[in-house]
Design an enzyme around this catalytic site. Sequence first.
Site, PDB file in Angstrom:
ATOM      1  N   LYS A   1      12.027  48.874 -21.235  1.00 31.77           N
ATOM      2  CA  LYS A   1      12.244  49.989 -20.304  1.00 31.77           C
ATOM      3  C   LYS A   1      12.868  49.539 -18.987  1.00 31.77           C
ATOM      4  O   LYS A   1      12.831  48.362 -18.629  1.00 31.77           O
ATOM      5  CB  LYS A   1      10.942  50.749 -20.083  1.00 31.77           C
TER       6      LYS A   1
ATOM      7  N   ARG B   1       3.066  49.838 -27.889  1.00 34.76           N
ATOM      8  CA  ARG B   1       4.251  50.368 -28.589  1.00 34.76           C
ATOM      9  C   ARG B   1       5.436  49.457 -28.263  1.00 34.76           C
ATOM     10  O   ARG B   1       5.752  49.255 -27.094  1.00 34.76           O
ATOM     11  CB  ARG B   1       4.507  51.803 -28.119  1.00 34.76           C
TER      12      ARG B   1
END
Length: 290
Positions: free
Chosen positions: A235, A269
């Site tokens: 991210k 995740r």
Amino acid sequence: MPLSCDFKGPVLNCAGRSLDLSTPAIMGVINTTPDSFSDGGSLYRGSRLDIDCAMARAREMVAEGAHILDIGGESTRPGAAPVTPAQESDRVLPLVERVCAELDVIVSVDTSSAQLMAEAASAGAGMINDVRALGREGALQAAADTGLPICLMHMRGNPVNMQNSPQYENVLRNVAQFLEDRVVACETAGIERARLVLDPGFGFGKTLEHNLQLLRGLPQLAELGLPLLVGFSRKSMIEQLIGRGVDERGPASLALAVLAVERGAGIIRTHDVAATADAVAMAVALAERG
Ligand code: 9MG
């Protein structure tokens, strides 16, 4: 053995498969979208999803130690093209069906679509991961009817506007309150608390400072008493902190996974299953030795 907090995760029943959260679990990401921010289109041949290629990725992730595969068909990166429920089902269902039939793994369906929740559960999926925390029309009832565990994620706004100068009075308190309210909405719809997993939604309507405050506050979120799922993998907070482009964020994602596990996260995740599984195993082994 619990890590830095006292929360010891439960065993979730995922359509007959047990997800034992007494140690952290690894959730591998499989995007059937042509335009995901991190691995967009890597499973495509021209304009078509290559299902054999997707199965090969799924098999590889299971061999690398994934406990769950999270299969999604909607890109939630800011500015991504919206999908209809029918398009989303067309992308995701064939893969869910094949993974459920051929692999020994829990399949999570990453969707906000009531239609796909029901279809995926009928195909054998074991979990629902909803970045809109069952906020879409019909989603609460559809998810309730599946009987499956559900991850409720916090997002401010929607994928189109979520990064337009997000503001919170106190991000940790506001996210915790949102998640608690969604737990109550779930219980009212007939979803038992024991089926729920919570996720603060790193990067979904948050500035870097908000993400850091949530990372610091993970132990407080763990005190809500439900398993925590977190996703940092590749991210943009990594680029904001250390200037890495999207293809260079793997090692930094591992550092964040370890920190999150130490602060009470129960499910990580990730796009990089093998490395994350090793990093998390190391954190657990060290915690067990004190
Ligand atoms: C679908 N998706 C993308 N990022 C995610 C995250 O951080 N958490 C969850 N639950 N889902 C995510």
